[in-house]
Each structure stands twice: as C-alpha cells, then as structure tokens.
Design a protein around this motif. Structure first.
Motif, PDB file in Angstrom:
ATOM      1  N   TYR A  37       0.797  -1.205   0.043  1.00 64.18           N
ATOM      2  CA  TYR A  37       0.078  -0.014  -0.018  1.00 64.18           C
ATOM      3  C   TYR A  37       0.727   1.229   0.026  1.00 64.18           C
ATOM      4  CZ  TYR A  37      -3.701  -3.245   0.581  1.00 64.18           C
ATOM      5  OH  TYR A  37      -4.692  -4.210   0.652  1.00 64.18           O
ATOM      6  N   LEU A  51      -4.631  12.293  -5.427  1.00 62.71           N
ATOM      7  CA  LEU A  51      -4.033  10.829  -5.606  1.00 62.71           C
ATOM      8  C   LEU A  51      -3.787  10.548  -7.106  1.00 62.71           C
ATOM      9  CD1 LEU A  51      -3.742   8.160  -4.519  1.00 62.71           C
ATOM     10  CD2 LEU A  51      -5.825   7.493  -5.143  1.00 62.71           C
ATOM     11  N   TYR A  92       4.246  13.660  -2.859  1.00 60.80           N
ATOM     12  CA  TYR A  92       4.472  12.785  -1.534  1.00 60.80           C
ATOM     13  C   TYR A  92       4.177  11.424  -1.716  1.00 60.80           C
ATOM     14  CZ  TYR A  92       3.482  17.469   0.756  1.00 60.80           C
ATOM     15  OH  TYR A  92       3.758  18.829   1.263  1.00 60.80           O
ATOM     16  N   ALA A  96       0.103   2.970   3.472  1.00 58.58           N
ATOM     17  CA  ALA A  96      -1.017   2.697   4.165  1.00 58.58           C
ATOM     18  C   ALA A  96      -0.935   1.168   4.431  1.00 58.58           C
ATOM     19  CB  ALA A  96      -2.248   2.906   3.273  1.00 58.58           C
ATOM     20  N   ARG A 101      -0.501   5.971   9.290  1.00 57.64           N
ATOM     21  CA  ARG A 101      -0.207   6.359   8.025  1.00 57.64           C
ATOM     22  C   ARG A 101       0.984   7.223   8.079  1.00 57.64           C
ATOM     23  NH1 ARG A 101      -2.947   1.795   7.508  1.00 57.64           N
ATOM     24  NH2 ARG A 101      -5.104   1.889   6.616  1.00 57.64           N
ATOM     25  N   PHE A 103       3.973   9.842   5.543  1.00 54.10           N
ATOM     26  CA  PHE A 103       4.185  10.351   4.343  1.00 54.10           C
ATOM     27  C   PHE A 103       5.672  10.955   4.243  1.00 54.10           C
ATOM     28  CE2 PHE A 103      -0.134  11.419   3.209  1.00 54.10           C
ATOM     29  CZ  PHE A 103      -0.822  11.661   4.108  1.00 54.10           C
ATOM     30  N   GLN A 105       8.680  13.393   2.897  1.00 58.84           N
ATOM     31  CA  GLN A 105       8.743  14.882   3.382  1.00 58.84           C
ATOM     32  C   GLN A 105       8.168  15.546   2.182  1.00 58.84           C
ATOM     33  OE1 GLN A 105      11.082  12.669   2.676  1.00 58.84           O
ATOM     34  NE2 GLN A 105      13.065  13.493   3.521  1.00 58.84           N
TER      35      GLN A 105
ATOM     36  N   VAL B  37      -6.262  14.527   7.678  1.00 57.84           N
ATOM     37  CA  VAL B  37      -4.625  14.647   7.642  1.00 57.84           C
ATOM     38  C   VAL B  37      -4.455  16.445   7.718  1.00 57.84           C
ATOM     39  CG1 VAL B  37      -2.734  14.830   5.946  1.00 57.84           C
ATOM     40  CG2 VAL B  37      -4.425  12.825   6.038  1.00 57.84           C
ATOM     41  N   GLN B  39      -1.806  19.615   7.394  1.00 56.89           N
ATOM     42  CA  GLN B  39      -0.519  20.356   7.001  1.00 56.89           C
ATOM     43  C   GLN B  39      -0.476  21.815   7.250  1.00 56.89           C
ATOM     44  OE1 GLN B  39      -0.695  20.855   2.716  1.00 56.89           O
ATOM     45  NE2 GLN B  39       1.080  20.253   2.441  1.00 56.89           N
ATOM     46  N   GLY B  44       4.859  19.234   5.457  1.00 53.45           N
ATOM     47  CA  GLY B  44       4.422  18.253   4.690  1.00 53.45           C
ATOM     48  C   GLY B  44       3.106  17.832   5.423  1.00 53.45           C
ATOM     49  N   LEU B  45       2.744  16.615   5.181  1.00 53.29           N
ATOM     50  CA  LEU B  45       1.482  16.027   5.524  1.00 53.29           C
ATOM     51  C   LEU B  45       1.405  15.128   6.652  1.00 53.29           C
ATOM     52  CD1 LEU B  45       0.378  15.104   1.955  1.00 53.29           C
ATOM     53  CD2 LEU B  45      -0.760  17.071   3.241  1.00 53.29           C
ATOM     54  N   TRP B  47      -0.786  12.541   9.148  1.00 57.18           N
ATOM     55  CA  TRP B  47      -2.118  11.831   9.399  1.00 57.18           C
ATOM     56  C   TRP B  47      -2.431  11.625  10.834  1.00 57.18           C
ATOM     57  CZ3 TRP B  47      -3.117   7.151  12.012  1.00 57.18           C
ATOM     58  CH2 TRP B  47      -4.212   6.485  11.739  1.00 57.18           C
ATOM     59  N   TRP B  50      -8.301   7.828  11.590  1.00 60.82           N
ATOM     60  CA  TRP B  50      -9.394   7.360  10.734  1.00 60.82           C
ATOM     61  C   TRP B  50     -10.867   6.970  11.394  1.00 60.82           C
ATOM     62  CZ3 TRP B  50     -11.939   2.764  11.286  1.00 60.82           C
ATOM     63  CH2 TRP B  50     -11.222   1.950  12.130  1.00 60.82           C
ATOM     64  N   TYR B  95      -7.649  18.360   6.484  1.00 63.01           N
ATOM     65  CA  TYR B  95      -8.237  17.910   5.206  1.00 63.01           C
ATOM     66  C   TYR B  95      -8.929  16.711   5.715  1.00 63.01           C
ATOM     67  CZ  TYR B  95      -4.773  20.599   2.305  1.00 63.01           C
ATOM     68  OH  TYR B  95      -4.167  21.671   1.484  1.00 63.01           O
ATOM     69  N   ARG B 101      -7.209   2.747   2.829  1.00 67.60           N
ATOM     70  CA  ARG B 101      -5.856   2.573   2.444  1.00 67.60           C
ATOM     71  C   ARG B 101      -5.400   3.853   1.784  1.00 67.60           C
ATOM     72  NH1 ARG B 101      -3.667  -1.817   4.844  1.00 67.60           N
ATOM     73  NH2 ARG B 101      -4.980  -3.518   4.825  1.00 67.60           N
ATOM     74  N   GLY B 103      -6.080   7.959   0.157  1.00 69.25           N
ATOM     75  CA  GLY B 103      -7.007   8.853   0.015  1.00 69.25           C
ATOM     76  C   GLY B 103      -7.269   9.399  -1.378  1.00 69.25           C
TER      77      GLY B 103
END
Lengths: 112, 116
Positions: A37, A51, A92, A96, A101, A103, A105, B37, B39, B44-45, B47, B50, B95, B101, B103
């Motif tokens: 994932y 996405l 990014y 998952a 989760r 990411f 940088q 999520v 920012q 950056g992002l 999480w 959920w 967001y 799994r 987004g």
C-alpha cells in the motif's frame, strides 16, 4: 512508525523532459494480504493533495499516463515521462500498510 | 461525482477546541472510511486518524490521542473532527480524505488558526 524518505527534495526540470522521484520506507510495505500500500500524491500550489498512483503502480482515474509508479518492498519510484507546466507542485509518497499512515517529506517539482 | 466539502476557516484561542466538518456526496457515505490529515503552512502532510462511518470505529495517531475525536452523522453524510486543548502548533490546514488505504478523494481543506 514507518519512516518514508524521499529524494530529491527539489527537482528543477525542463519542460518536456522526464522527472523521477524516489521513496524509501524504513520497513517493507508488503501487507499480509500480499498487497503493497504505497501511494503517490500530487499537491499543486494552493490545492489539496490529489491521488496519482496507488498500490505502487495503479494510476487513479483521470491521471495522465505520463505518470508511472514502480518498485517493491522498501524502494519505490514515481516517474513523469515528459513534464508539463501543470505538473509543478509537491509530490508525496504515502504508506497505508501500517498504522499510523505516514508520508514522505515531499519533493518539489519546478520548471527550470 | 464524489465530493468532500469541508467547513470554513476557524480562528481559536489557545486552550479552546475546534470542530471541523466534512460533508460527503456522490457516493454511499457509510461504504468508505474517512481519514483526517493536516498540513502546517509550508510543511508536509501529517495523518491524524481514521473513522469508519458505518460502525463509528476510530483509530488515532498516538500524537493526538486524548485530544482528537472523530465522529459522524450518517443522516447527513457528514464526518467531524474535533481537536481540543489547541496550541499554536495546531495552526494548520485540516483535510478529510476518503478511503481505508488510499486517499482517493480529498476535501478542500479547512484552515484552523490558533492565536491569542
């Protein structure tokens, strides 16, 4: 937590030329169900993320075929075959496979 | 078409709480998890957690445990994220995004500013 490391952090590219971004995870992203994932997201300036690619190499609906993803285990790559002006933004990778989760940088793609 | 429409920008004082909404349309709300999520400006992002809109089950990042609550109202296809004990470091765009799994669809973002 799984740490996602992207390289480079900045990528100046000439229009029409290819671009490549690497993403490495601190542990394997292979899930017990056999899937990996790993996703790629694009964030244009002032926009929410979008996405592009999921499960390493599956382009999401409406994503141009100049975007491709590859890799396995802990090493992944996003390639843009010919960069267009609308591709400017931050990219990014995201895993998952496990909670939380996480990411990368982010890699800023800009036009030379 | 699938849409996630979030509530408007908020300005809060340190120590206060904020509740951000995310209204889903174009699909069956209870069929997909909602993730949150955030920012920070120029960053950056991150999480946060959920929620399964069908069961109400939630999972939060350890960093936010005890401060975040994710809920939903299925009758109006809306998810909520409430963050309490706000501090300046919570200033960010928040967001909502759909999927267990992946987004695949994202809200437009809600700017939360924490300032005295």
């Amino acid at each position: 937590d799984i740490v996602m490391t992207q390289t480079p952090l900045s990528s100046p590219v000439t229009l029409g030329q290819p671009a490549s971004i690497s993403c490495r995870s601190s542990q394997s992203l292979v899930q017990s169900d056999g899937n990996t994932y790993l996703s790629w997201l694009q964030q244009r300036p002032g926009q929410p993320p979008r996405l592009l690619i999921h499960k390493i190499s599956n382009r999401f609906s409406g994503v141009p075929d100049r975007f491709s993803g590859s890799g396995a285990g802990t090493d992944f790559t996003l390639k843009i075959s010919r960069v267009e002006a609308e591709d400017v933004g931050v990219y990014y990778c995201m895993q998952a496979t496990q909670f939380p989760r996480t990411f990368g940088q982010g890699t800023k793609v800009e036009i030379k | 078409q699938v849409q996630l429409v979030q509530s408007g920008a908020e300005v809060k004082k340190p120590g206060a709480s904020v509740k951000v909404s995310c209204k889903a349309s174009g699909y069956t709300f209870t069929s997909y998890d909602i993730n949150w999520v955030r920012q920070a400006t120029g960053q950056g992002l991150e999480w946060m957690g959920w929620m399964n809109p069908n069961s109400g089950n939630t999972g939060y990042a350890q960093k936010f445990q005890g401060r975040v609550t994710m809920t939903r109202n299925t009758s109006i296809s809306t998810a909520y994220m409430e963050l309490s004990s706000l501090r300046s470091e919570d200033t960010a765009v928040y967001y909502c995004t759909r999927g267990t799994r992946v987004g695949d669809y994202w809200g437009q973002g809600t700017l939360v500013t924490v300032s005295s």
